[in-house]
Design an enzyme around this catalytic site. Structure first.
Site, short mmCIF file in Angstrom:
data_model
loop_
_atom_site.label_atom_id
_atom_site.label_comp_id
_atom_site.label_asym_id
_atom_site.label_seq_id
_atom_site.Cartn_x
_atom_site.Cartn_y
_atom_site.Cartn_z
N THR A 15 0.91 -1.47 -0.14
CA THR A 15 0.25 -0.04 0.19
C THR A 15 1.08 1.20 -0.07
O THR A 15 1.63 2.07 0.90
CB THR A 15 -0.71 0.52 0.93
OG1 THR A 15 -1.76 -0.81 1.23
CG2 THR A 15 -1.25 1.67 1.13
N ASN B 181 -3.65 -2.06 13.36
CA ASN B 181 -4.09 -2.84 12.47
C ASN B 181 -5.84 -3.14 12.47
O ASN B 181 -6.47 -3.81 11.97
CB ASN B 181 -3.27 -3.50 12.08
CG ASN B 181 -2.47 -3.35 10.51
OD1 ASN B 181 -2.59 -2.27 9.99
ND2 ASN B 181 -1.32 -3.42 11.50
N GLU C 69 4.02 0.66 10.25
CA GLU C 69 2.82 -0.06 11.42
C GLU C 69 3.59 0.09 12.36
O GLU C 69 3.80 -1.21 12.90
CB GLU C 69 1.67 -0.33 10.55
CG GLU C 69 1.00 0.53 9.93
CD GLU C 69 -0.25 -0.29 9.53
OE1 GLU C 69 -0.18 -1.48 9.66
OE2 GLU C 69 -1.38 0.53 8.59
#
Lengths: 405, 405
Positions: free
Chosen positions: A190, A400, A276
């Site tokens: 992404t 997430n 992340e």
């Protein structure tokens, strides 16, 4: 959470490229979420895109338009990926570029759309269209940093890189942006990337140079093994520097390719550093492989192992987990007694087991820095590959698990 | 953390098998960590083992001894995997079985050793040897439950299953144990499984029946995609029931195979239900595939996606992540417009996008139970496969980041 500091560089203008941003309120209203790149006539473009079968509507359109025309605008929104949205998604993406075409007087198929954000929600194209006047009003050559922020989703910071080189007696400049902080994996992530240079390059050569740079950069990073429906990396060459790369000597062309690969590698690594929940930036280098693809396969298996990644998060020199990951990577007839593993230079495993010289203290010390280099030597050939990844932390799960709520 | 309750069944004795346990203090001293299975003469054995190239010393020895002899003892220790331990690991494993052979009067190569626990630490064989008298003193036919506890590592509870069936007018009994709570993935997992039956089966037929049962059970579960260096599943058939499976009709043999696959599936699912940090038990069923391997490939890609697993942890109906995982699974010429996805019966995606009938409320409700069935219909053939997995939670990270410390 992000590894280390990574301030934006002092971007310079790239003659032939102007950038504007606006806040369309696609998902949030605190910051700009729409970016317009205006590209001067006579420029060339190249791009690489996700290979996910569920590739998003804007990716389909961007690929088709790039193949058919010399693009004049890139239009990016964050907050919504316009993926998994069926026919309505195509119409929404087309509505955005149609509106931009009308406002700027170019043909709609010279505009490449890009979307990133949540999957499967209808794209609020009216909001994006309504923001275009703002974005166009603000067009300027010195707005790379603004664009770096406007293309972010879960990124904790904007990502950019610059290069300035002298080729054939002239100065060539390159500015680049990337975004992405999860769902990162080759082919691709992404991630979005926008690079501009004032070198002049035919679109065929530009595409082949981008492919090579991409292969060794964005296609060598992995955070969670997931690939997105929207990944796109595009580059524009305006030619305004007066340097015609196609006409350069082979050596000069290689010089340009090397710089291009270099800036893409920096842009890719910036994504991993902002992964992340990342606390560690980890390079997994596999050497002594029988082929480059074998080296890649082992590097990915180690880089994507949740057990390895949680151990790295804990700064735990659990080299057994690395060995186990190497062992399941699918290398034909692997002679385990030849495999050795080093972390930040400390030999931790050899001959299929713990290194004789290894001490727990040395292992813990090797794992302390935020930047880790894991070298795995298979001793069965001369090929190698490096993959960059991050650790797997509590913060990763938190980010997430809570992304949509 | 574990999904639901799973109390041990009321094990019955399997005539021809006696079990003893002892506390050797391999890693901890609170509970038994050594288990001895004594197998009556005339029994047959079969086994399946890890395919990890770094397979542990005891796995090498167990495989070789199983191939060469009719095993009389299985010797299991937890707390130390004796993996990545080089030549010393072989010597340590051999020392354990040599000692047991001397105490019991059997040949050492009729003993199969099994180890599970931390990788890369020297096996304290002297401690295990010192515990053998205790284990042998306690040998009994009714100690399956004790063994279920003694083979645990990070398991939060023992795992067992039983079956009693009538074949050819006689009663056949099967007792089974499994352990494992992480590093779970086909071919196989950090899992051990011990099954005993009083049916009589030739070792060739027993091996082929075990292979088939294993293919549809232990090889269809995945927790974190990692495979261990030590996975082993063995079965013994004592023949004491008087039922000779080789002599049964094809239909009766199929009946026995079905029960065997069934008990192995239960033992495998118990591992997933006790997966490290698991809050959800998730069956990923892919149907409408062009081949079983294609169905498996898609099911695994979804079941191992960290983004899907964190969404399931959050009970977040982020079906876009499931679509994205399907899209990157590598299915040739996937017609995304034919793909539909159901969670616990609720249609959430169709035609490559959100289902027209879908509401966020229905999605949230579908994801609320601890047991989830995700059905993905590719609508391109008639083959299917189911893989069982768990969610990815904060607890998973905690357990795996702190395992050694």
């Amino acid at each position: 959470m992000a590894v280390g500091d990574a301030p934006l560089p002092a971007f310079f203008a790239i003659d032939g490229i102007r950038i504007g941003t606006a806040n369309a309120g696609v998902k949030q209203t605190e910051r700009a979420d729409v970016t317009v790149f205006e590209i001067a006539e006579g420029s060339t473009c190249a791009g690489v895109f996700t290979r996910n079968a569920f590739c998003a509507a804007p990716v389909h359109i961007a690929k088709a338009n790039l193949a058919a025309t010399a693009p004049r605008y890139w239009l990016v929104n964050t907050g919504n990926a316009n993926a998994g949205t069926g026919q309505a998604g195509f119409e929404a993406a087309q509505a955005c570029i149609d509106a931009l075409a009308e406002k700027t007087g170019v043909a709609a198929d010279t505009i490449l759309p890009f979307s990133t954000g949540v999957i499967g929600e209808p794209l609020p194209s009216a909001k994006i269209v309504a923001s275009l006047d703002d974005a166009l009003k603000g067009l300027g050559e010195s707005r790379w940093a603004d664009a770096g922020s406007a293309i972010m989703t879960t990124d904790t910071r904007p990502k950019g890189a610059i290069r300035e080189i002298s080729i054939a007696g002239k100065t060539v400049r390159i500015c680049g942006l990337s975004k992405g902080a999860g769902m990162i994996k080759p082919n691709m992530a992404t991630m979005l990337s926008y690079v501009g240079t004032d070198a002049g390059v035919s679109s065929e050569l530009l595409q082949s140079m981008l492919n090579e740079a991409n292969r060794l950069s964005f296609n060598r990073i992995t955070i969670d093994g997931d690939t997105s429906t929207n990944d796109s990396a595009v580059i524009v060459a305006t030619g305004r520097s007066g340097v015609d790369v196609d006409a350069l000597t082979a050596e000069e062309q290689l010089q340009f390719q090397t710089v291009l690969t270099d800036i893409y590698t920096e842009l890719a690594q910036l994504i991993v550093r902002d992964a992340e929940g990342a606390n560690k930036f980890v390079a997994v280098e596999v050497s002594g492989a029988a082929s480059e693809s074998e080296a890649e396969m082992v590097a990915y298996t180690v880089a994507e192992s949740p057990l390895v990644k949680t151990a790295l998060y804990a700064s735990d020199p659990n080299w057994g987990r690395i060995l186990a990951a190497v062992g399941r990577a699918g290398v034909e007839s692997l002679a385990v007694e030849n495999v050795s593993i080093r972390i930040n230079g400390v030999l931790i495993a050899e001959q299929g087991g713990r290194a004789a010289s290894y001490t727990e203290e040395a292992g813990v010390e090797a794992l302390t820095p935020a930047d880790l280099l894991i070298n795995i030597d298979l001793e069965r050939g001369s090929d190698k590959a490096t993959v960059w990844t991050s650790d797997l932390s509590h913060e990763y799960v938190t980010i997430n698990a809570e992304y949509r709520t």
